[in-house]
Design a protein around this motif. Structure first.
Motif, PDB file in Angstrom:
ATOM      1  N   ALA A 153     -74.560 -16.737  17.313  1.00 30.93           N
ATOM      2  CA  ALA A 153     -73.231 -16.654  16.688  1.00 30.93           C
ATOM      3  C   ALA A 153     -72.137 -16.671  17.757  1.00 30.93           C
ATOM      4  CB  ALA A 153     -73.127 -15.406  15.824  1.00 30.93           C
ATOM      5  N   ALA A 154     -72.368 -16.002  18.875  1.00 29.17           N
ATOM      6  CA  ALA A 154     -71.379 -15.977  19.958  1.00 29.17           C
ATOM      7  C   ALA A 154     -71.213 -17.372  20.562  1.00 29.17           C
ATOM      8  CB  ALA A 154     -71.800 -14.973  21.029  1.00 29.17           C
ATOM      9  N   ARG A 155     -72.324 -18.083  20.771  1.00 31.07           N
ATOM     10  CA  ARG A 155     -72.235 -19.451  21.298  1.00 31.07           C
ATOM     11  C   ARG A 155     -71.481 -20.357  20.330  1.00 31.07           C
ATOM     12  NH1 ARG A 155     -77.373 -18.055  23.174  1.00 31.07           N
ATOM     13  NH2 ARG A 155     -78.426 -18.960  21.370  1.00 31.07           N
ATOM     14  N   GLN A 156     -71.786 -20.224  19.052  1.00 30.56           N
ATOM     15  CA  GLN A 156     -71.113 -21.041  18.037  1.00 30.56           C
ATOM     16  C   GLN A 156     -69.623 -20.705  17.965  1.00 30.56           C
ATOM     17  OE1 GLN A 156     -72.644 -20.559  14.060  1.00 30.56           O
ATOM     18  NE2 GLN A 156     -71.701 -22.446  13.344  1.00 30.56           N
ATOM     19  N   SER A 157     -69.286 -19.449  18.059  1.00 29.04           N
ATOM     20  CA  SER A 157     -67.884 -19.034  17.981  1.00 29.04           C
ATOM     21  C   SER A 157     -67.080 -19.574  19.157  1.00 29.04           C
ATOM     22  CB  SER A 157     -67.787 -17.504  17.934  1.00 29.04           C
ATOM     23  OG  SER A 157     -66.438 -17.098  17.905  1.00 29.04           O
ATOM     24  N   VAL A 158     -67.597 -19.447  20.358  1.00 31.97           N
ATOM     25  CA  VAL A 158     -66.854 -19.926  21.526  1.00 31.97           C
ATOM     26  C   VAL A 158     -66.724 -21.445  21.484  1.00 31.97           C
ATOM     27  CG1 VAL A 158     -68.742 -20.131  23.210  1.00 31.97           C
ATOM     28  CG2 VAL A 158     -66.468 -19.538  23.986  1.00 31.97           C
ATOM     29  N   GLN A 207     -63.789 -20.366  28.393  1.00 32.99           N
ATOM     30  CA  GLN A 207     -64.696 -21.086  29.291  1.00 32.99           C
ATOM     31  C   GLN A 207     -65.619 -20.111  30.005  1.00 32.99           C
ATOM     32  OE1 GLN A 207     -61.713 -23.264  31.522  1.00 32.99           O
ATOM     33  NE2 GLN A 207     -62.115 -25.144  30.358  1.00 32.99           N
ATOM     34  N   GLU A 208     -65.076 -18.977  30.440  1.00 38.56           N
ATOM     35  CA  GLU A 208     -65.916 -17.940  31.045  1.00 38.56           C
ATOM     36  C   GLU A 208     -66.916 -17.389  30.038  1.00 38.56           C
ATOM     37  OE1 GLU A 208     -63.526 -14.850  32.822  1.00 38.56           O
ATOM     38  OE2 GLU A 208     -63.545 -15.899  34.749  1.00 38.56           O
ATOM     39  N   GLU A 209     -66.451 -17.146  28.822  1.00 41.29           N
ATOM     40  CA  GLU A 209     -67.349 -16.638  27.778  1.00 41.29           C
ATOM     41  C   GLU A 209     -68.458 -17.640  27.492  1.00 41.29           C
ATOM     42  OE1 GLU A 209     -67.230 -15.152  23.128  1.00 41.29           O
ATOM     43  OE2 GLU A 209     -65.340 -15.430  24.194  1.00 41.29           O
ATOM     44  N   ARG A 210     -68.111 -18.933  27.447  1.00 40.76           N
ATOM     45  CA  ARG A 210     -69.129 -19.964  27.206  1.00 40.76           C
ATOM     46  C   ARG A 210     -70.220 -19.888  28.273  1.00 40.76           C
ATOM     47  NH1 ARG A 210     -66.846 -25.785  27.201  1.00 40.76           N
ATOM     48  NH2 ARG A 210     -66.463 -25.154  29.343  1.00 40.76           N
ATOM     49  N   THR A 211     -69.836 -19.669  29.521  1.00 35.93           N
ATOM     50  CA  THR A 211     -70.816 -19.536  30.595  1.00 35.93           C
ATOM     51  C   THR A 211     -71.668 -18.288  30.383  1.00 35.93           C
ATOM     52  OG1 THR A 211     -69.366 -20.662  32.160  1.00 35.93           O
ATOM     53  CG2 THR A 211     -71.101 -19.258  33.083  1.00 35.93           C
ATOM     54  N   PHE A 212     -71.020 -17.182  30.062  1.00 34.18           N
ATOM     55  CA  PHE A 212     -71.728 -15.913  29.911  1.00 34.18           C
ATOM     56  C   PHE A 212     -72.732 -15.943  28.756  1.00 34.18           C
ATOM     57  CE2 PHE A 212     -72.121 -11.483  28.431  1.00 34.18           C
ATOM     58  CZ  PHE A 212     -72.630 -10.926  29.581  1.00 34.18           C
ATOM     59  N   VAL A 213     -72.402 -16.632  27.657  1.00 35.12           N
ATOM     60  CA  VAL A 213     -73.306 -16.670  26.495  1.00 35.12           C
ATOM     61  C   VAL A 213     -74.246 -17.872  26.524  1.00 35.12           C
ATOM     62  CG1 VAL A 213     -71.728 -15.357  25.026  1.00 35.12           C
ATOM     63  CG2 VAL A 213     -71.687 -17.861  24.937  1.00 35.12           C
ATOM     64  N   ASN A 233     -47.549 -22.139  16.171  1.00 36.78           N
ATOM     65  CA  ASN A 233     -48.178 -21.504  15.010  1.00 36.78           C
ATOM     66  C   ASN A 233     -49.670 -21.801  14.966  1.00 36.78           C
ATOM     67  OD1 ASN A 233     -45.822 -20.324  14.169  1.00 36.78           O
ATOM     68  ND2 ASN A 233     -45.360 -21.870  12.632  1.00 36.78           N
ATOM     69  N   ARG A 234     -50.057 -23.022  15.286  1.00 35.71           N
ATOM     70  CA  ARG A 234     -51.481 -23.369  15.297  1.00 35.71           C
ATOM     71  C   ARG A 234     -52.220 -22.540  16.344  1.00 35.71           C
ATOM     72  NH1 ARG A 234     -53.016 -29.370  15.586  1.00 35.71           N
ATOM     73  NH2 ARG A 234     -54.975 -28.458  14.897  1.00 35.71           N
ATOM     74  N   LEU A 235     -51.624 -22.361  17.510  1.00 37.64           N
ATOM     75  CA  LEU A 235     -52.262 -21.574  18.564  1.00 37.64           C
ATOM     76  C   LEU A 235     -52.412 -20.117  18.129  1.00 37.64           C
ATOM     77  CD1 LEU A 235     -53.389 -21.560  21.464  1.00 37.64           C
ATOM     78  CD2 LEU A 235     -51.082 -20.918  22.229  1.00 37.64           C
ATOM     79  N   MET A 236     -51.353 -19.546  17.568  1.00 37.24           N
ATOM     80  CA  MET A 236     -51.436 -18.156  17.128  1.00 37.24           C
ATOM     81  C   MET A 236     -52.453 -17.987  16.006  1.00 37.24           C
ATOM     82  SD  MET A 236     -49.614 -16.812  19.352  1.00 37.24           S
ATOM     83  CE  MET A 236     -49.750 -15.140  18.764  1.00 37.24           C
ATOM     84  N   ALA A 237     -52.542 -18.960  15.123  1.00 37.46           N
ATOM     85  CA  ALA A 237     -53.542 -18.906  14.052  1.00 37.46           C
ATOM     86  C   ALA A 237     -54.949 -18.998  14.638  1.00 37.46           C
ATOM     87  CB  ALA A 237     -53.295 -20.028  13.054  1.00 37.46           C
ATOM     88  N   LEU A 238     -55.121 -19.816  15.657  1.00 33.25           N
ATOM     89  CA  LEU A 238     -56.421 -19.904  16.330  1.00 33.25           C
ATOM     90  C   LEU A 238     -56.786 -18.555  16.941  1.00 33.25           C
ATOM     91  CD1 LEU A 238     -58.919 -21.192  17.594  1.00 33.25           C
ATOM     92  CD2 LEU A 238     -57.433 -22.116  19.390  1.00 33.25           C
ATOM     93  N   PHE A 239     -55.829 -17.888  17.564  1.00 34.06           N
ATOM     94  CA  PHE A 239     -56.104 -16.573  18.145  1.00 34.06           C
ATOM     95  C   PHE A 239     -56.584 -15.595  17.072  1.00 34.06           C
ATOM     96  CE2 PHE A 239     -52.782 -17.127  21.779  1.00 34.06           C
ATOM     97  CZ  PHE A 239     -53.609 -18.057  22.390  1.00 34.06           C
ATOM     98  N   ARG A 240     -55.927 -15.598  15.916  1.00 31.78           N
ATOM     99  CA  ARG A 240     -56.325 -14.686  14.832  1.00 31.78           C
ATOM    100  C   ARG A 240     -57.707 -15.059  14.292  1.00 31.78           C
ATOM    101  NH1 ARG A 240     -50.841 -15.326  13.948  1.00 31.78           N
ATOM    102  NH2 ARG A 240     -51.158 -16.927  12.363  1.00 31.78           N
ATOM    103  N   ASP A 241     -57.965 -16.349  14.136  1.00 32.40           N
ATOM    104  CA  ASP A 241     -59.269 -16.823  13.662  1.00 32.40           C
ATOM    105  C   ASP A 241     -60.363 -16.410  14.636  1.00 32.40           C
ATOM    106  OD1 ASP A 241     -61.082 -18.501  12.029  1.00 32.40           O
ATOM    107  OD2 ASP A 241     -61.050 -19.831  13.774  1.00 32.40           O
ATOM    108  N   ASP A 242     -60.122 -16.606  15.919  1.00 29.75           N
ATOM    109  CA  ASP A 242     -61.094 -16.239  16.945  1.00 29.75           C
ATOM    110  C   ASP A 242     -61.354 -14.732  16.923  1.00 29.75           C
ATOM    111  OD1 ASP A 242     -62.550 -17.073  19.597  1.00 29.75           O
ATOM    112  OD2 ASP A 242     -61.356 -15.288  20.094  1.00 29.75           O
TER     113      ASP A 242
END
Length: 178
Positions: free
Chosen positions: A82-87, A118-124, A38-47
């Motif tokens: 905002a993208a860096r902070q989000s990832v 991790q890929e997104e963190r590199t890209f941003v 449930n925590r993982l699925m909630a994280l997906f929705r939050d993200d």
């Protein structure tokens, strides 16, 4: 909910001090205390909610209504920050989930999400952005190519009623800012 409010609300939950803070945003509030799935699925929705606030083009392509103010921030330093902070937030929250406590299916989801973030963190990252931000438009891709496709009848923007036309006019007015 405003982007700043989303980040402020989830900051307590991602606190590196390890405190058991209250889950943010109402989305994570539904999480049960000991359910890793449930925590993982909630994280997906939050993200996903944070990503929608940052990247309005994705919202349009999925058939939603993009915020013209967020659209006007496309290619801006505010969007990049905002993208860096989000990832970073998503990766911090993911670390707090015990992968071993997940079902086998959710372990795969965890791994794919981790790899993606991790890929997104590199890209941003500022280093990569320094190479790409100076050329957000080229002869292969960019908003100058996508925008007509988005706004054309039958494209991502809907023209079903007068409210759709009003929203699309607001997007058109934001385009020169880009």
């Amino acid at each position: 909910m405003a982007l700043a409010a989303l980040f402020a609300a989830s900051a307590a939950y991602a606190d590196d001090a390890g405190e058991d803070a209250s889950p943010p945003l109402g989305i994570l509030a539904e999480v049960t205390a000991n359910s890793a799935d449930n925590r993982l699925m909630a994280l997906f929705r939050d993200d996903a909610q944070r990503e929608d606030a940052i990247r309005p083009l994705g919202v349009l392509y999925r058939g939603g209504d993009a915020d013209p103010a967020a659209f006007a921030r496309t290619f801006s330093e505010a969007q990049s920050a905002a993208a860096r902070q989000s990832v970073a937030r998503s990766l911090a929250l993911l670390k707090r989930i015990d992968r071993a406590a997940l079902t086998p299916e959710r372990q795969i989801s965890y791994d794919v999400f981790l790899h993606s973030k991790q890929e997104e963190r590199t890209f941003v990252s500022p280093q990569v952005e320094a190479l790409t931000a100076v050329r957000p438009l080229n002869h292969f891709s960019g908003l100058h190519i996508e925008f007509p496709t988005i706004m054309a009848k039958g494209g991502a923007a809907s023209y079903d009623d007068i409210d759709d036309y009003r929203r699309n006019l607001a997007l058109l007015q934001a385009f020169p800012t880009l």
